[in-house]
Each structure stands twice: as structure tokens, then as C-alpha cells.
Design an enzyme around this catalytic site. Structure first.
Site, short mmCIF file in Angstrom:
data_model
loop_
_atom_site.label_atom_id
_atom_site.label_comp_id
_atom_site.label_asym_id
_atom_site.label_seq_id
_atom_site.Cartn_x
_atom_site.Cartn_y
_atom_site.Cartn_z
CG ASP B 55 -2.05 -0.79 0.90
OD1 ASP B 55 -2.43 -1.28 -0.04
OD2 ASP B 55 -2.84 -0.94 2.03
CE1 TYR B 113 3.99 -6.95 4.06
CE2 TYR B 113 3.22 -9.09 4.47
CZ TYR B 113 3.17 -7.89 3.69
OH TYR B 113 2.87 -7.92 2.36
#
Lengths: 249, 249
Positions: B55, B113
Site C-alpha cells: 500500500d 512483515y
């Protein structure tokens, strides 16, 4: 009139140094940005004096800055109010009132700088403008050996760029440490004061020692003769951080 | 036609994400900037496919990206040539040829992540756009307890923002660790795949748990009911880093 002492951290990569020294630059100076914010807050023209002028691109983790104000802004309001007015690459860590005879330059007893080298073949996208990228292997043993020659009280005129306004060139380096942490090499230097570009010339010289371009004897010679040309290049500004200034005896 | 696999690191703060998803933005996308550089290098239109679309504002330390090329550019030239063409907030770590049936999305087995929180009262000028600044004290014990409920194979539809194109919502989280190092808190999560905004909803939920706004039972209920509203806000993008994608079994 009160005298206020601020402690500032800043990322210098967006600024033309603390104070413009020559020529024009499209980037603002840190001093100007801070004085503009103080003018908005205090509704008067304020002149600030840092412990030293950091060059264009140099950073600070804790830069002391003093100013006098006739305004009625409460001392404990300055930190929050200035942080609301300043851009997010400058931050006021603290604001407090000091005696009128306190002076950020004259009273400084010790300064500590760090020079950060990213020593890896790959570029680190998160360190743009915040380190020296240096991909060759560093000879830390030779660098530490050379560094030990610089520690102590010496005439450091060879470690000074032209354009310095210094009256004396004798300075004392208390500590000059070199530490490798992962891909980063930190060169930390503490002294009672530093000449113009002195830390960056120390770093450039240590890199030249690592590359075998400068021998230890040259450093001793430079210290005794004052000959700048015996030393290494001035390392670029973006790796340099003012860490701390001590005022207590 | 060769198929080339790149590994990219990037600071996402200057980009409108990997690929534009909706609306216009003055910022470029990472995909567009990479495709433009490849067009200059290969003299053909090239379409790249990442392991996933990060994003706007999200970073990557090691993002796999594949493309096909009919050009004669030697494989071992891509890394250096692209790094010469790309801006300094994108860096190609590696380029190598892969089998034609290799696919960055379909073959991914594990993704890792990291979410970085700067947990201190003072702003860090060197972490602008690169962390979540969170000054309240974190209840790490409660957060770790809540995190343990999310580990394993679950239907994670409650941990998914609307607009997801996922066909199934079952994912496996292998590891969800929370570690405090100085002023920083790292939330590391590894799984076989993640739904849209899943990591950021996990982080937002853990913060709500720390604040006492969400109880452990709600997490169990969300996992069984699929009810998004039982969980915390989606944490902001700038703290999120894609660390690694594993392709080996």
C-alpha cells in the site's frame, strides 16, 4: 528578559546548515526556520545562538540553542508550541530557563560527534542523506591504531579547513572510538572543542589509512607540522551527527 | 524470452504504493517507476509482477518482482544498470534468471512483515514516514497474550479490509513476535499469506488490547464470527515493512 535554552534534534538533509555561510541555496537554514517559528510564537524578532554551526547536511541529536525573549510565553509552553510550528525534521527535546550569563558556545566543556558509515555493497534506502555509503572492506585495526594517535591534547591546525575563524588550534580529544555494528561503522569522537571540519577530516584520514593511502607517521607529522595536505579528504557531511554538548565541569 | 526475478528494497514514503488502486495521486507508483527504468534499459514495454502490492507508504526490505524480457541485456547487468536508473529510495538487491513457470505470487510459500513502532514521548526526526509514533506505555504482556490467539490456521475474514479480492480467508500465521529494543517495538509476523490490510489490522488490534479497549475474548469471537468491527483500527501504513518472501518448500 528571560534566557531560554532549547535542545534540538534535526535531520540536516533538508537544510543548508545551521547558518548560511556563503552563496545562495534553495534550502532554508535551520537557524532561519527556528527564528521564524519563534517570531510567530513570541511576536518579536528573536536571535538564536547554537553551541556550534552544523554544516549543510549535518544532523544533530541534541543541539543546545539559546535565545532571549521579552515575551510572556511561559517557559514550559515552548517545547510543545515550537514542535507544533516546526517541520517534522526538527524537534525540540526540551526548553528551560537558564541564568543570563549562560552561553551555549562559551560555556561548552565537551562535545561528542558520531560519524556513521554504511559499510556494505548494497545501498540502504532508509539511510539516504544520513550516512556515508562505503562498500570497500575497512581495516578497523589500522583505523583504531591511527585514531589512538589523535587522542589527547594537540595542535590540530592540520585538521582544520581553511576559512576557520579559530584563534587557537590546540584542542583535546578525550575519546575516539570506532565500532562496527552489523553493516554500520560508528566513529565516535569526544573533545573539548573542534575546529572547522575537524571531525570530517579525522574521518577522511581514517578512511585513507584503511585504504593504505596514509601511513601512521603522516598523522604524527601532520600534528607536529600543521600541514593539512598530509591528511585525508574531508569526509562528506551526511554521515555526521552532533550527539551531545556538555556544560557541567 | 527470459524470465528475470528482481529483489527490491524501497522506502515507500515517496510513493503511492506498488500500484495505483483508486483515485489520483501526485506521487508515482513503485511499479511505474520500475517499469519506466526497465523500458529505458531494455527498449521494450515491460510489465512487472511483485509478490504482492504494498500500500501507499509501506516499505520493503526484500520485495520479489518478476518480468519477462526479449531484450539482449545480460542477466548480470540488470542490478547495476537499474540501480543507475532508479531513484535512491529504490534499490535492486539482486537480479537472476528463473524458470518460466516461476511466479512471484503463486509460488510464494511464506511472507514475513515487520511493523515498527517508535514508543517514546519524543518524535524521532530520522523516522519520519518510517514508523508509527506512539507515546503511551505499551502493555507488552497483554499484547503477546492476544497475539498468541492469532497464531495458527484460522479464518481471518475479520482481519481483512473491504475491497479484498481474496477467494478464501483461511491463512496460517506461523509466528507473531513482539519485541522491544530501546524505544522501538517490533511486531514481526510470518504466515503463508496475508489478506488485504491483515497485518495492519493485527497491529491496530494489539494496540487496542494494550489500551484496554479490546479484550482477548473479542479476538476469539472475531476469529469465529468473521466480524471486523470486533477488532481494532487498521494501523497506519508507514510502520509496515515487507521483510521477506520465501519460495522454497
Amino acid at each position: 528578559m528571560r534566557k531560554i535554552l532549547l535542545r534540538l534534534s534535526y535531520d540536516g538533509s533538508g537544510y543548508c546548515g545551521w547558518q548560511v555561510q556563503s552563496g545562495g541555496s534553495p534550502k532554508p537554514t535551520l537557524q532561519q526556520v527556528l527564528e521564524d517559528a519563534l517570531k510567530v510564537l513570541c511576536r518579536e524578532d528573536i536571535r538564536v545562538i547554537a553551541s556550534g554551526r552544523t554544516d549543510s547536511g549535518v544532523h544533530a541529536l541534541d543541539q543546545p540553542v539559546m535565545f532571549r525573549t521579552a515575551s510572556g510565553v511561559p517557559t514550559d509552553r515552548f517545547q510543545r508550541a515550537l514542535n507544533g510550528l516546526l517541520p517534522n525534521d526538527i524537534w525540540v527535546l526540551d526548553a528551560r530557563q537558564v541564568d543570563d550569563d549562560f552561553h551555549t558556545i562559551a560555556n561548552a566543556k565537551k562535545k561528542t560527534y558520531r560519524y556513521m558509515i554504511h559499510n556494505a555493497p548494497n545501498h540502504d534506502v532508509f539511510l539516504n542523506g544520513r550516512c556515508l555509503e562505503y562498500s570497500r572492506k575497512l581495516d578497523l585495526t589500522a583505523m583504531k591504531q591511527a585514531a589512538s594517535l589523535m587522542v589527547g591534547t594537540h595542535d590540530f591546525r592540520a585538521f582544520c579547513s581553511s576559512g576557520s575563524s579559530a584563534k587557537t588550534f590546540t584542542r583535546t580529544i578525550y575519546h575516539l572510538g570506532i565500532e562496527k555494528v552489523g553493516d554500520r561503522v560508528y566513529i565516535d569522537v569526544q573533545g573539548n572543542g573542534f575546529l572547522y571540519n575537524m571531525v570530517r577530516i579525522i574521518v577522511g584520514t581514517l578512511l585513507a589509512v584503511s585504504e593504505g593511502r596514509i601511513m601512521e607517521e603522516q598523522i604524527s607529522q601532520a600534528l607536529s607540522s600543521g600541514e593539512r595536505s598530509l591528511l585525508g579528504e574531508t569526509a562528506p557531511p551526511q554521515g555526521l551527527y552532533l550527539l551531545q554538548v556538555d556544560y557541567a565541569e
